[in-house]
Design a protein around this motif. Sequence first.
Motif, mmCIF file in Angstrom:
data_model
loop_
_atom_site.group_PDB
_atom_site.id
_atom_site.type_symbol
_atom_site.label_atom_id
_atom_site.label_comp_id
_atom_site.label_asym_id
_atom_site.label_seq_id
_atom_site.Cartn_x
_atom_site.Cartn_y
_atom_site.Cartn_z
ATOM 1 N N ILE A 455 0.871 -1.183 0.000
ATOM 2 C CA ILE A 455 0.000 0.000 0.000
ATOM 3 C C ILE A 455 0.902 1.226 0.000
ATOM 4 N N PHE A 456 0.766 2.025 -1.035
ATOM 5 C CA PHE A 456 1.618 3.207 -1.173
ATOM 6 C C PHE A 456 0.725 4.372 -1.606
ATOM 7 N N GLY A 457 0.598 5.367 -0.703
ATOM 8 C CA GLY A 457 -0.322 6.452 -0.990
ATOM 9 C C GLY A 457 -1.751 5.968 -0.903
ATOM 10 N N ASP A 458 -2.525 6.301 -1.921
ATOM 11 C CA ASP A 458 -3.924 5.889 -1.935
ATOM 12 C C ASP A 458 -4.143 4.701 -2.867
ATOM 13 N N GLN A 459 -3.080 3.973 -3.196
ATOM 14 C CA GLN A 459 -3.189 2.845 -4.117
ATOM 15 C C GLN A 459 -2.544 1.595 -3.525
ATOM 16 N N ILE A 460 -3.050 0.472 -4.002
ATOM 17 C CA ILE A 460 -2.409 -0.805 -3.686
ATOM 18 C C ILE A 460 -1.633 -1.240 -4.934
ATOM 19 N N PHE A 461 -0.341 -1.404 -4.784
ATOM 20 C CA PHE A 461 0.496 -1.858 -5.889
ATOM 21 C C PHE A 461 0.668 -3.370 -5.772
ATOM 22 N N ASN A 494 10.687 -13.515 -11.843
ATOM 23 C CA ASN A 494 11.172 -13.468 -10.456
ATOM 24 C C ASN A 494 11.335 -12.043 -9.925
ATOM 25 N N SER A 495 10.586 -11.093 -10.474
ATOM 26 C CA SER A 495 10.681 -9.712 -10.012
ATOM 27 C C SER A 495 10.070 -9.574 -8.622
ATOM 28 N N GLY A 496 10.452 -8.476 -7.921
ATOM 29 C CA GLY A 496 9.978 -8.275 -6.565
ATOM 30 C C GLY A 496 9.505 -6.853 -6.324
ATOM 31 N N LEU A 504 8.846 2.999 -2.524
ATOM 32 C CA LEU A 504 8.298 1.779 -3.109
ATOM 33 C C LEU A 504 9.304 1.305 -4.151
ATOM 34 N N LEU A 505 9.853 0.115 -3.951
ATOM 35 C CA LEU A 505 10.927 -0.403 -4.796
ATOM 36 C C LEU A 505 10.442 -1.588 -5.616
ATOM 37 N N TYR A 506 10.935 -1.616 -6.854
ATOM 38 C CA TYR A 506 10.636 -2.732 -7.763
ATOM 39 C C TYR A 506 11.973 -3.240 -8.303
ATOM 40 N N ALA A 507 12.223 -4.532 -8.184
ATOM 41 C CA ALA A 507 13.503 -5.111 -8.610
ATOM 42 C C ALA A 507 13.267 -6.157 -9.687
ATOM 43 N N PHE A 508 14.017 -6.026 -10.763
ATOM 44 C CA PHE A 508 14.021 -7.054 -11.806
ATOM 45 C C PHE A 508 15.378 -6.995 -12.500
ATOM 46 N N LYS A 509 15.504 -7.615 -13.664
ATOM 47 C CA LYS A 509 16.815 -7.814 -14.277
ATOM 48 C C LYS A 509 17.545 -6.508 -14.540
ATOM 49 N N ASN A 510 16.839 -5.462 -14.902
ATOM 50 C CA ASN A 510 17.499 -4.205 -15.274
ATOM 51 C C ASN A 510 17.913 -3.356 -14.087
ATOM 52 N N ILE A 512 17.114 -1.976 -9.746
ATOM 53 C CA ILE A 512 16.093 -1.656 -8.740
ATOM 54 C C ILE A 512 15.535 -0.264 -9.037
ATOM 55 N N PHE A 513 14.228 -0.185 -9.146
ATOM 56 C CA PHE A 513 13.549 1.046 -9.521
ATOM 57 C C PHE A 513 12.709 1.555 -8.347
ATOM 58 N N SER A 514 12.609 2.878 -8.257
ATOM 59 C CA SER A 514 11.825 3.522 -7.208
ATOM 60 C C SER A 514 10.640 4.248 -7.843
ATOM 61 N N TYR A 515 9.479 4.134 -7.206
ATOM 62 C CA TYR A 515 8.279 4.758 -7.759
ATOM 63 C C TYR A 515 8.282 6.257 -7.450
ATOM 64 N N GLU A 516 8.151 7.052 -8.519
ATOM 65 C CA GLU A 516 8.056 8.507 -8.405
ATOM 66 C C GLU A 516 6.594 8.899 -8.584
ATOM 67 N N LYS A 517 5.988 9.388 -7.513
ATOM 68 C CA LYS A 517 4.557 9.656 -7.532
ATOM 69 C C LYS A 517 4.197 10.754 -8.516
ATOM 70 N N GLN A 518 5.011 11.813 -8.570
ATOM 71 C CA GLN A 518 4.686 12.922 -9.459
ATOM 72 C C GLN A 518 4.712 12.488 -10.918
ATOM 73 N N GLN A 519 5.658 11.629 -11.258
ATOM 74 C CA GLN A 519 5.750 11.148 -12.642
ATOM 75 C C GLN A 519 4.876 9.924 -12.883
ATOM 76 N N ASP A 520 4.370 9.357 -11.800
ATOM 77 C CA ASP A 520 3.541 8.157 -11.866
ATOM 78 C C ASP A 520 4.247 7.040 -12.648
#
Length: 937
Positions: A455-461, A494-496, A504-510, A512-520
């Motif tokens: 749960i991040f902000g008003d959304q469930i990812f 096998n992403s996480g 909010l972090l997303y990890a896959f082959k390329n 680790i990415f972080s979610y930027e709310k302003q850029q969505d």
Amino acid sequence: MIQLRYFVLLAMLTLPGWGISQELPPIQNFTPADYSSESQNWAISQSTDKIIYVANNNGLLEFDGARWTLYPSPNESIIRAVKVVGNRIYTGNYMDFGYWEKDRFGILRYTSLAAQMNDALVEDEEFWGILNLGEFMVFQSHSRIYSYNLGNNSVSIINSDSFLPKIFKVGQTVYFQKMNHGLFRIENGQEVLVYDQEPLKSDEVISIVPDDRELLILTRNSGFYKSQANALEKWNVAIDSLLNDISLYSGLQMQEGSFALGTISHGLILMDKDGQLIRHIDQISGLQNNTVLSLYEDEDANVWLGLDVGISYINFGSPFQVYPDSRGLVGSVYASAVQDDYLYLGTNQGLFYKNGNQSDFQFVEGTHGQVWSLDVVDGTLFCGHHSGTYVISEGKAQKISNIQGTWKVGDLSGKPNFALQGNYDGLYVLEKTDGNWQLRNKVEGFDNSARYFEIFGDQIFVNHEYKGVFKVKVDEDFSHSTHVRIDTVIRGSNSGLIKYKGKLLYAFKNGIFSYEKQQDKFVKDTVLSQLYSPSEYTSGKMVVDPKNGYLWTFSNASIGYVSESSLASTLSISKVPLTENIRNGIIGYESATAIEKEGVYLFGARSGYFTLDVKNFQENPIDINIGTVQIGGKNRVTTEKNLWDPNITGDFESEENSLQISYYVPHYNKYLKPQYQYQLRDIYPTWSNWSSEASVLFENLPPGNYTFNVRAKIGEKVSESMESFTFKIARPWYLSNLMWMVYIVGAILGSILIHSLYRRYYNRRQQKLIEENKREMELAKAQNEKEIIKLKNKQLQEEFRSKSNELAASTMSIIKKNELLAKVKEQLAANADDKDTIKPIIHVIDKSLNRNDDWELFKEAFNNADRKFLKKLKKAHANLSPNDIRLCAYLRLNLSSKEIAPMFNISPRSVEIKRYRLRKKMNLEHDDNLVDYILKL
């Protein structure tokens, strides 16, 4: 009775009261196939450069951390003892003792000391023990003790009429036991009795170590004894009942004071300095054999075991501990958790637990099957299971949901007493009422698998590794989804997905990415992406440690963790170099849990688990060495002729342009293996890829000067220095300076010769061209003449054809004229009334018919057309009359008798008679055709 005692022993080794820890230090086993020799190993020692030497049934084994080398014993007998002193490796075997030294090529060469003695050895004497006392080396057999003075090669001998099991060094004193006599020491080259009490007379002494100013003596079957004021006293320890029921063969006091006891059939027993059992290691727990013939502790506190079958070493100082689950008790560990002093393991077989009073794990009843997660929410431990959701407390499970396939349970931000769980078919809400958790509802409108959700902000990812990341908005009651979007830009196997430090972090082959709310959208985090490279990626699973605030990641090359730097509020990246094949993890389902001991983490594996003490983990300095330089490379027998001293510059002939260079790091750690990287300057300036291969082969190197460099790394730590070997490969004889002078002079003389030859060649070629031109001109002239003759022949043929046509025309004209005259004559004779009137006309006609002018005209035309025929005819038949010749001419024209008759003004019958007579004159046979004959002339 024997079965009862064995049962008691087994119970002592397994009951909780003995305090046995189930986690073991890493154990590395070497089978006889690994070191290519016999199975039994009687003694172990280590040199100052950390190379291990083992006394083996087949000879002396050398291990440098990269490869095993066997040196057969000089007389092909069993080596029973080995001791490294300085640069010498002393060994004892059947009817011989001596030492080995490395030559300049790094190969061990043997020198016998027994052969230099004046005294003869006892028949069938074998040497089992070696000690060093300054300038003296002490060699022990079962009947003698030899003190060899290395300075003057003198030997003093202590004889024994009874069996001598072993010798021991305590300080600068040598102790030994005579069976049935007691314990002795050597003073001034003489034996002195120390103790003659039981059990030192009848029970074999295994080890003697100093205990303050006294001795601590270990026997094979009777346990420990202490010397107190020259008296012998039993040292009663907690494991006495165990020691009384097993037979020991070897003993060792380790650097930190504890004891390692090698048994004949029960593996290795570890006891602390107070006599408490630490752990028991045998075949079930990881050793390859239960008979420990020898023990040795190396410089890095690793304990080496010479076994009845094979060799092992144990990393007692390792930050890693292993629960191997060799009995298959728990299976593959997918999740772990610590709650209320209980350690829980979620496995493919169910949920297991252990508390501080238990030695092994117990099964949590009712949890058979696959466990996916163990999550603590609001102080409650939830178990996500294939069959539903459980609440776990004090080793018991209460099922609160029958919805199949619970991936995870997490808290609902801002909603106490509520929890959100992800299942195979979507999201569900749990509610705590009156202290009890129960399933409340499903979030309608979202039916995708929710293994990872946050749960991040008003959304469930919700992460779906095949579809992408779902962004779900729900109503205030968490009963319905009001809006569902999917981000398909980032997705991978096998992403996480996880929340860490407000991100909010997303990890896959390329990365680790972080979610930027302003850029969505998710943006790559350059700092966290340093945890692994795309080539190292195996799993995007991330684990947050709530206890210490660590973020754990898992790659093919290492386990990485993120922590806050102590100097600033920045993130610090650390890596533990445990490769995927070593840690044997479940890819995509990795777990990391902080357990009670500070800095110790538990990681699940395909079989059991292992622990890591982060605070105790350090990467020691790396010492890289060049082992051997072999000329000719692979598949060549190693001899002095094809080896080179790596400490001096190599000077090789041109045909010696293939080299195999071996190198090593004397590092003995099961989980941290060295990797090597090399370069060959002047031909391969770039460094090679890191590899575990400890040798390299260069083939067909061109002549020149080279410098070979090699370095090593263990984990992320690279050796500070590198080893180098400089060498030169000579030019072949045909490229030497003298030969270059010969080539230059030869080139000058050759150019002169070639110039002369070319000049002669071109002169000859020019003359040949002139002759060929003349010949071609003559041929052309002959050809032209031939063409002229051909044209003349053609012209003659045309003239001949013309003449023949004229002849034919004149002949036909004469025939027509004569026929006409003959018909006129017949008409006149038949129709004339006045015979006398027409007689002159008939006379004129007859005269015209009988005139020779027609023949002469024909003859002239015939000669023009066929000049040679009449000559041939006259030559062949000189007896022919002019009329015969005339007839032959007509026949030559292939005229019939009817056509010929007007020419002679006779009847056709008369022509036949003429033809008959002509045949007679020509002497033709009856079957010969007259016309054919005339045509062939």
